[in-house]
Design an enzyme around this catalytic site. Structure first.
Site, PDB file in Angstrom:
ATOM      1  N   TYR A  90      42.868-123.386  15.763  1.00  0.00           N
ATOM      2  CA  TYR A  90      43.249-123.012  14.394  1.00  0.00           C
ATOM      3  C   TYR A  90      42.085-123.183  13.406  1.00  0.00           C
ATOM      4  O   TYR A  90      42.279-123.054  12.204  1.00  0.00           O
ATOM      5  CB  TYR A  90      44.428-123.861  13.915  1.00  0.00           C
TER       6      TYR A  90
ATOM      7  N   LYS B 169      43.487-126.869  29.082  1.00  0.00           N
ATOM      8  CA  LYS B 169      43.253-125.720  29.965  1.00  0.00           C
ATOM      9  C   LYS B 169      41.768-125.767  30.312  1.00  0.00           C
ATOM     10  O   LYS B 169      41.009-124.835  30.062  1.00  0.00           O
ATOM     11  CB  LYS B 169      43.640-124.419  29.231  1.00  0.00           C
TER      12      LYS B 169
ATOM     13  N   ASP C 132      49.503-123.962  31.457  1.00  0.00           N
ATOM     14  CA  ASP C 132      50.423-123.056  32.159  1.00  0.00           C
ATOM     15  C   ASP C 132      51.361-123.846  33.067  1.00  0.00           C
ATOM     16  O   ASP C 132      52.576-123.606  33.111  1.00  0.00           O
ATOM     17  CB  ASP C 132      49.647-121.981  32.930  1.00  0.00           C
TER      18      ASP C 132
ATOM     19  N   ASP D 211      57.716-125.341  20.713  1.00  0.00           N
ATOM     20  CA  ASP D 211      58.801-124.352  20.598  1.00  0.00           C
ATOM     21  C   ASP D 211      59.573-124.281  21.912  1.00  0.00           C
ATOM     22  O   ASP D 211      60.804-124.211  21.928  1.00  0.00           O
ATOM     23  CB  ASP D 211      58.250-122.964  20.252  1.00  0.00           C
TER      24      ASP D 211
ATOM     25  N   ASP E  90      51.574-126.108  19.487  1.00  0.00           N
ATOM     26  CA  ASP E  90      52.483-125.251  18.727  1.00  0.00           C
ATOM     27  C   ASP E  90      53.433-124.520  19.675  1.00  0.00           C
ATOM     28  O   ASP E  90      54.650-124.489  19.495  1.00  0.00           O
ATOM     29  CB  ASP E  90      51.638-124.256  17.905  1.00  0.00           C
TER      30      ASP E  90
HETATM   31  N1  GGG Z   1      58.474-125.106   8.721  1.00  0.00           N
HETATM   32  C1  GGG Z   1      57.170-124.712   8.550  1.00  0.00           C
HETATM   33  C2  GGG Z   1      56.922-123.278   8.926  1.00  0.00           C
HETATM   34  O1  GGG Z   1      57.220-122.387   8.171  1.00  0.00           O
HETATM   35  N2  GGG Z   1      56.400-123.078  10.108  1.00  0.00           N
HETATM   36  C3  GGG Z   1      56.114-121.780  10.588  1.00  0.00           C
HETATM   37  C4  GGG Z   1      54.857-121.638  11.366  1.00  0.00           C
HETATM   38  O2  GGG Z   1      54.493-120.533  11.727  1.00  0.00           O
HETATM   39  N3  GGG Z   1      54.156-122.700  11.666  1.00  0.00           N
HETATM   40  C5  GGG Z   1      52.961-122.654  12.380  1.00  0.00           C
HETATM   41  C6  GGG Z   1      52.451-124.004  12.703  1.00  0.00           C
HETATM   42  O3  GGG Z   1      53.203-124.992  12.718  1.00  0.00           O
HETATM   43  O4  GGG Z   1      51.268-124.135  12.985  1.00  0.00           O
END
Ligand code: GGG
Length: 353
Positions: A138, A188, A223, A251, A247
């Site tokens: 990032y 990785k 992976d 999820d 990130d």
């Molecule tokens: N709740 C915070 C939000 O809007 N997250 C959306 C997002 O795309 N976050 C990317 C990240 O956490 O780096």
């Protein structure tokens, strides 16, 4: 106990809806917790502000919110503005500007919730994920050249520093000392033979410190880690990974414990004095915005993490307990199979405090 100054950045989509309810719950908690007080200051930053001013927030935004003890953020993003603008003009500069290098995300299968994975009961999945939060994939370093031409190019440097790797790995080991004394490192490094080999070496160095004697470690390529999150998530306790991998994997982690509606996060700098930033992991969910059905649980658990950060351990435990009781017995929102609304869930949590 003290009066805590909280900056609110509700921002976009369902962000304001869940932050409003989180503030309601925090006010109720303060009423019933002796000596606990909050002052809230709301900032109108986000996509509406962008349409008015051409920016997601004012240029001096860091100085405006630095005075707070903590910041509670809702969600960022709206379909009529490119995602790289909304994210890169608000959330990412906040994390980097305050050097909030720890993004801590609990991944817990709470009582009352069902994992899409067969055979997993509440409590079977309980991880604490440490995502590096200020550099790596990032890093805002790079650019585009010959844009719009057939020969156009783009480069984004994935920058890792020794300090950046060391401090997030240390944070994971510190957490492991208070949990099951187990840390999993996810990179990785077979493909990224410069940056992530350095990360792995630093992980080994930190693991070898006398302070962390007795902490067991495991190592996965990202992976394979994704596969194992689905195949045997019970093997993970404290997990540490890079910005992008963290990130994505968190999820996936949310998906195996009931979804983004319960995924909370804390952005902090354990070595600094900037305010911590607390936010649900979910985005702005424009498809359900304004319907009053967004799940506020992720924002409420983020608020509980904020209380702990503020040194309000008792209040944090009470809020966490009330949210857990709601999930176990209450009428949850539709994403968790119930008919509850954003407001009714918060009301139920307040009753259970
Ligand atoms: N709740 C915070 C939000 O809007 N997250 C959306 C997002 O795309 N976050 C990317 C990240 O956490 O780096």
């Amino acid at each position: 106990m003290a009066k805590h100054s909280i900056g609110l950045i509700p921002a976009d989509g369902i962000g304001p809806e869940v932050v409003t309810q989180a503030v309601r719950v925090l006010r109720a908690l303060a009423k019933s917790e002796r000596g606990l007080e909050f002052s809230f200051t709301k900032y109108p930053w986000g996509s509406d502000f962008y349409h008015e001013t051409g920016r997601m927030c004012p240029e001096n935004f860091l100085n405006r919110v630095r005075k707070h003890d903590a910041i509670l953020l809702g969600a960022v993003g709206r379909p009529d503005i490119p995602d790289h603008i909304t994210l890169n003009q608000l959330l990412l500069p906040l994390r980097r500007g305050f050097d909030l290098y720890v993004n801590m995300r609990p991944i817990v299968l709470y009582e009352g919730l069902e994992s899409p994975l067969r055979g997993y009961e509440p409590g079977d999945i309980d991880m604490l994920f440490f995502r590096e939060n200020t550099e790596g994939e990032y890093s805002p370093i790079g650019g585009r050249h010959y844009e719009g031409h057939p020969s156009q190019m783009a480069a984004q440097i994935t920058l890792f520093t020794r300090m950046g790797c060391e401090r997030i790995i240390e944070a994971a080991f510190e957490a492991a000392l208070k949990r099951k004394k187990h840390v999993t490192n996810i990179t990785k490094s077979n493909a990224q033979g410069h940056t992530l080999v350095m990360w792995d070496e630093i992980f080994e160095e930190v693991a070898a410190r006398p302070r962390y004697k007795g902490v067991e470690t495991a190592k996965y390529l990202v992976d394979a880690a994704a596969l194992e999150f689905v195949r045997r998530p019970e093997h993970f306790d404290v997990v540490v990974s890079t910005n992008l991998f963290g990130d994505i994997l968190t999820d996936l982690g949310a998906a195996i414990v009931g979804g983004l509606g319960v995924a909370a996060s804390a952005n902090t700098n354990p070595k600094g004095d900037a305010p911590g930033l607390f936010e649900p992991v979910h985005g702005s969910a424009p498809d359900i915005m304004g319907k009053g059905i967004a799940n506020p649980v992720a924002a409420l658990i983020s608020a509980a993490l904020m209380l702990d950060y503020l040194g309000e351990e008792r209040a944090s435990k009470r809020l966490d307990g009330a949210v857990r009781a709601h999930l176990a017995e209450g009428n949850r929102t539709a994403d968790l199979g119930g008919t509850g609304t954003t407001r009714s869930v918060a009301t139920d949590v307040i009753k259970r405090l």
